[in-house]
Design an enzyme around this catalytic site. Structure first.
Site, PDB file in Angstrom:
ATOM      1  N   CYS A 179       0.868  -1.185   0.000  1.00  0.00           N
ATOM      2  CA  CYS A 179       0.000   0.000   0.000  1.00  0.00           C
ATOM      3  C   CYS A 179       0.906   1.237   0.000  1.00  0.00           C
ATOM      4  O   CYS A 179       2.048   1.194   0.467  1.00  0.00           O
ATOM      5  CB  CYS A 179      -0.875  -0.037   1.244  1.00  0.00           C
ATOM      6  SG  CYS A 179      -1.785   1.477   1.600  1.00  0.00           S
ATOM      7  N   HIS A 180       0.368   2.340  -0.469  1.00  0.00           N
ATOM      8  CA  HIS A 180       1.131   3.598  -0.475  1.00  0.00           C
ATOM      9  C   HIS A 180       1.654   3.927   0.933  1.00  0.00           C
ATOM     10  O   HIS A 180       2.736   4.505   1.078  1.00  0.00           O
ATOM     11  CB  HIS A 180       0.218   4.715  -0.984  1.00  0.00           C
ATOM     12  CG  HIS A 180       0.923   5.987  -1.260  1.00  0.00           C
ATOM     13  ND1 HIS A 180       1.136   6.461  -2.535  1.00  0.00           N
ATOM     14  CD2 HIS A 180       1.480   6.886  -0.417  1.00  0.00           C
ATOM     15  CE1 HIS A 180       1.796   7.606  -2.453  1.00  0.00           C
ATOM     16  NE2 HIS A 180       2.011   7.884  -1.186  1.00  0.00           N
ATOM     17  N   THR A 181       0.906   3.535   1.967  1.00  0.00           N
ATOM     18  CA  THR A 181       1.315   3.862   3.341  1.00  0.00           C
ATOM     19  C   THR A 181       2.614   3.144   3.735  1.00  0.00           C
ATOM     20  O   THR A 181       3.407   3.668   4.521  1.00  0.00           O
ATOM     21  CB  THR A 181       0.180   3.526   4.332  1.00  0.00           C
ATOM     22  OG1 THR A 181      -0.999   4.203   3.886  1.00  0.00           O
ATOM     23  CG2 THR A 181       0.503   3.978   5.743  1.00  0.00           C
ATOM     24  N   CYS A 217     -14.986   1.256  20.761  1.00  0.00           N
ATOM     25  CA  CYS A 217     -15.802   0.185  20.177  1.00  0.00           C
ATOM     26  C   CYS A 217     -17.249   0.271  20.660  1.00  0.00           C
ATOM     27  O   CYS A 217     -18.190   0.030  19.904  1.00  0.00           O
ATOM     28  CB  CYS A 217     -15.218  -1.182  20.518  1.00  0.00           C
ATOM     29  SG  CYS A 217     -13.756  -1.623  19.546  1.00  0.00           S
ATOM     30  N   ARG A 224      -2.221  -2.393  -7.562  1.00  0.00           N
ATOM     31  CA  ARG A 224      -1.653  -3.175  -6.462  1.00  0.00           C
ATOM     32  C   ARG A 224      -0.791  -4.325  -7.017  1.00  0.00           C
ATOM     33  O   ARG A 224      -1.188  -5.004  -7.975  1.00  0.00           O
ATOM     34  CB  ARG A 224      -2.745  -3.796  -5.600  1.00  0.00           C
ATOM     35  CG  ARG A 224      -3.333  -2.832  -4.568  1.00  0.00           C
ATOM     36  CD  ARG A 224      -2.304  -2.424  -3.527  1.00  0.00           C
ATOM     37  NE  ARG A 224      -2.883  -1.711  -2.402  1.00  0.00           N
ATOM     38  CZ  ARG A 224      -2.909  -0.388  -2.269  1.00  0.00           C
ATOM     39  NH1 ARG A 224      -2.406   0.405  -3.206  1.00  0.00           N
ATOM     40  NH2 ARG A 224      -3.434   0.166  -1.175  1.00  0.00           N
ATOM     41  N   CYS A 258      -6.713  -3.467   3.444  1.00  0.00           N
ATOM     42  CA  CYS A 258      -6.555  -2.007   3.472  1.00  0.00           C
ATOM     43  C   CYS A 258      -7.219  -1.330   2.280  1.00  0.00           C
ATOM     44  O   CYS A 258      -8.338  -0.854   2.386  1.00  0.00           O
ATOM     45  CB  CYS A 258      -5.086  -1.582   3.586  1.00  0.00           C
ATOM     46  SG  CYS A 258      -4.968   0.217   3.753  1.00  0.00           S
ATOM     47  N   CYS A 295     -10.361   1.649  17.422  1.00  0.00           N
ATOM     48  CA  CYS A 295     -10.405   0.859  18.663  1.00  0.00           C
ATOM     49  C   CYS A 295      -9.199   1.259  19.502  1.00  0.00           C
ATOM     50  O   CYS A 295      -8.101   1.442  18.979  1.00  0.00           O
ATOM     51  CB  CYS A 295     -10.347  -0.623  18.302  1.00  0.00           C
ATOM     52  SG  CYS A 295     -10.015  -1.737  19.682  1.00  0.00           S
ATOM     53  N   CYS A 322     -13.784  -1.581  24.358  1.00  0.00           N
ATOM     54  CA  CYS A 322     -13.243  -0.275  24.758  1.00  0.00           C
ATOM     55  C   CYS A 322     -14.284   0.828  24.525  1.00  0.00           C
ATOM     56  O   CYS A 322     -15.322   0.613  23.893  1.00  0.00           O
ATOM     57  CB  CYS A 322     -11.943   0.030  24.011  1.00  0.00           C
ATOM     58  SG  CYS A 322     -12.191   0.420  22.274  1.00  0.00           S
ATOM     59  N   ARG A 336      -3.900   0.295  20.173  1.00  0.00           N
ATOM     60  CA  ARG A 336      -3.366   1.340  19.294  1.00  0.00           C
ATOM     61  C   ARG A 336      -2.062   1.958  19.821  1.00  0.00           C
ATOM     62  O   ARG A 336      -1.157   2.276  19.034  1.00  0.00           O
ATOM     63  CB  ARG A 336      -4.432   2.423  19.053  1.00  0.00           C
ATOM     64  CG  ARG A 336      -4.011   3.525  18.084  1.00  0.00           C
ATOM     65  CD  ARG A 336      -3.707   2.992  16.705  1.00  0.00           C
ATOM     66  NE  ARG A 336      -3.220   4.014  15.799  1.00  0.00           N
ATOM     67  CZ  ARG A 336      -1.953   4.410  15.723  1.00  0.00           C
ATOM     68  NH1 ARG A 336      -1.042   3.879  16.536  1.00  0.00           N
ATOM     69  NH2 ARG A 336      -1.586   5.324  14.841  1.00  0.00           N
ATOM     70  N   CYS A 375     -11.869  -4.580  19.493  1.00  0.00           N
ATOM     71  CA  CYS A 375     -11.948  -5.401  20.713  1.00  0.00           C
ATOM     72  C   CYS A 375     -13.389  -5.572  21.168  1.00  0.00           C
ATOM     73  O   CYS A 375     -13.720  -6.519  21.877  1.00  0.00           O
ATOM     74  CB  CYS A 375     -11.096  -4.794  21.830  1.00  0.00           C
ATOM     75  SG  CYS A 375     -11.817  -3.304  22.571  1.00  0.00           S
ATOM     76  N   HIS A 383       0.862  -4.238   5.739  1.00  0.00           N
ATOM     77  CA  HIS A 383      -0.396  -4.316   6.481  1.00  0.00           C
ATOM     78  C   HIS A 383      -1.565  -4.758   5.615  1.00  0.00           C
ATOM     79  O   HIS A 383      -2.698  -4.762   6.072  1.00  0.00           O
ATOM     80  CB  HIS A 383      -0.697  -2.961   7.142  1.00  0.00           C
ATOM     81  CG  HIS A 383      -0.873  -1.854   6.148  1.00  0.00           C
ATOM     82  ND1 HIS A 383       0.186  -1.263   5.489  1.00  0.00           N
ATOM     83  CD2 HIS A 383      -1.989  -1.248   5.687  1.00  0.00           C
ATOM     84  CE1 HIS A 383      -0.278  -0.329   4.672  1.00  0.00           C
ATOM     85  NE2 HIS A 383      -1.589  -0.307   4.765  1.00  0.00           N
ATOM     86  N   GLU A 384      -1.290  -5.144   4.349  1.00  0.00           N
ATOM     87  CA  GLU A 384      -2.356  -5.746   3.526  1.00  0.00           C
ATOM     88  C   GLU A 384      -1.964  -7.198   3.366  1.00  0.00           C
ATOM     89  O   GLU A 384      -1.165  -7.548   2.484  1.00  0.00           O
ATOM     90  CB  GLU A 384      -2.400  -5.095   2.129  1.00  0.00           C
ATOM     91  CG  GLU A 384      -3.254  -3.854   2.048  1.00  0.00           C
ATOM     92  CD  GLU A 384      -3.446  -3.341   0.622  1.00  0.00           C
ATOM     93  OE1 GLU A 384      -3.010  -3.986  -0.347  1.00  0.00           O
ATOM     94  OE2 GLU A 384      -4.034  -2.260   0.494  1.00  0.00           O
TER      95      GLU A 384
END
Ligand code: NAD
Ligand code: AHE
Ligand code: ZN
Length: 382
Positions: free
Chosen positions: A47-49, A105, A375, A177, A113, A102, A117, A99, A69-70
């Site tokens: 991903c670009h991130t 959530c 992608r 993502c 969430c 919290c 984090r 979760c 993260h993908e």
């Protein structure tokens, strides 16, 4: 022989330093502790991130780390007290945990969430330690609670969702993502309605996913704005009605804001930034219709960047908001997205423009910046 409870040697791509290529090497992945899950990732995309964090522009970017993260794969083993997934389950890693307990959530107001984090942002598991080390014994940090650029990874149990095993993992990984972020931003965060006009700045996977969400809602006009003409070829496939390249399609000193306002009789009902450029974010806000236009920031801007506009833009009814992971709650809502994909109402495969062996991961980062690429899916098995 079972690997449960033992460290595993895993192929990985280590980000040792900002701005440098990843190092593909074998690392050691420790077994999951309580409320943790070790996943064998089968497919992961860039991903670009990931490129943003590798560039050094991310204030939370820490090195050395395992980015990614993908990703989608199969649960290898679980730690104590894990009840939501079991070995053999097909899963998608979630950078936005859920979760269910919290304040966030339970609010019913957000998909953000609070459970993991803070540690996630520091590159460690909830107990403050890492499950990764290299063969020299040096600790490697986690990233976004996922670290899918290691064949074996460990995530918190709140950061993973089991999916229908009939869904191909290369498609499921994109729901981790890009596709979910854009689609959700249109149908959930913005809640685009039939007949609305929409402009999307940035026609990458995120922007084109916004377009398909807007089309699903029956938007009357969906304008893609991108400085790369090579992206124009995707416009019809993902439901856009118009394409404007601000570097070529503006005449006589007209600005992109003026052009969009002219095209929509006063401005758009919804605009989306999918570039991460703060000047573009301003244009997106100012292209909104007076009185009710809503601009959604999705793009991630570099450390130190700030957005600005004349407060008058807000006084006169435009609304600026943001969206993370499309407002989607990963553990509750991923099943629905997978179902939509399997039934043909959500396009996912169409975003896979390149496939590579995992060891070519640095080329996959290059693909991201190349002409018409959306992608690149990486495969650990070849
Ligand atoms: P991408 O690189 O595939 O696409 C970005 C597109 O923006 C490209 O087509 C590029 O040509 C275009 N672009 C760049 N500068 C532009 C400009 N000045 N005007 C118009 N178009 C321009 O990226 P992506 O993976 O689709 O991600 C898009 C953005 O969203 C990134 O900033 C990424 O970090 C961010 N992101 C945010 C979330 C979230 O949850 N908020 C999730 C995923 C990605
Ligand atoms: N560490 C970055 C955060 C960047 C950011 O906004 N991330 C998005 C997801 S990008 C996925 O490709 C997000 O969901 N943010 C919400 C969150 O809780 O991180 C920075 O700039 O500080
Ligand atoms: Zn992403």
């Amino acid at each position: 022989m079972s690997t449960e409870g033992k460290p595993i040697t895993s192929l990985a791509a280590v980000a040792y330093e900002a701005g440098k290529p990843l190092t593909v090497e074998e690392i050691i992945v420790d077994p999951p502790k309580a409320h943790e899950v070790r996943i064998r990732i089968k497919k992961t995309a860039v991903c670009h991130t990931d490129a943003y964090t590798l560039s050094g522009a991310d204030p939370e970017g820490a090195f050395p780390s395992i980015l990614g993260h993908e990703g989608a794969g199969v649960v290898e083993s679980v730690g104590e007290d894990v009840t939501s997934v079991k070995p053999g389950d097909h899963v998608v890693a979630l950078y936005t945990a859920e979760c269910g307990k919290c304040k966030f959530c339970k609010s019913g107001k957000t998909n953000l969430c609070g459970s993991v984090r803070a540690t996630q942002g520091k590159g460690v598991m909830p107990d403050g330690t890492s499950r990764f080390k290299n063969k020299k014994g040096e600790t490697l940090l986690h990233f976004m609670g996922c670290s899918t650029f290691s064949e074996y990874t460990v995530v918190a149990d709140v950061s993973v969702v089991a999916i229908d095993p009939k869904a191909p993992l290369e498609s499921a990984c994109l729901l981790g993502c890009g596709v979910t972020t854009g689609y959700g931003a249109a149908v959930k965060s913005a809640n685009v309605q039939k007949g609305d006009t929409v402009a999307i700045f940035g026609a990458g996977t995120v922007g084109l996913s916004v377009a398909q969400g807007a089309q699903a809602r029956g938007a009357s006009k969906i304008i893609l704005v991108d400085i790369n003409d090579a992206k124009k070829k995707y416009m019809h496939e993902f439901g856009a009605t118009d394409f404007v390249n601000p570097t070529k399609d503006l005449q006589n000193g007209q600005t992109i804001v003026e052009k969009l306002i002219e095209m929509t009789d006063g401005g758009l009902d919804f605009t989306f930034d999918c570039t991460g450029n703060v000047k573009v974010m301003r244009d997106a806000l100012e292209a909104c219709h007076k009185g009710w236009g809503v601009s959604v920031v999705i793009g991630v801007a570099a450390s130190g960047q700030e957005i600005s506009t004349r407060p008058f833009q807000l006084v006169t009814g435009r609304v600026w908001k943001g969206s993370a992971f499309g407002g989607i709650k990963g553990r509750s809502e991923m099943g629905g997205l997978i179902k939509d994909y399997r039934e043909g109402s959500l396009k996912v495969d169409e975003f896979i423009t390149n496939r590579r062996a995992f060891k070519e991961i640095n080329d996959a980062f290059e693909d991201l910046h190349a002409g018409d690429s959306l992608r690149t899916v990486l495969d650990y098995t070849n």
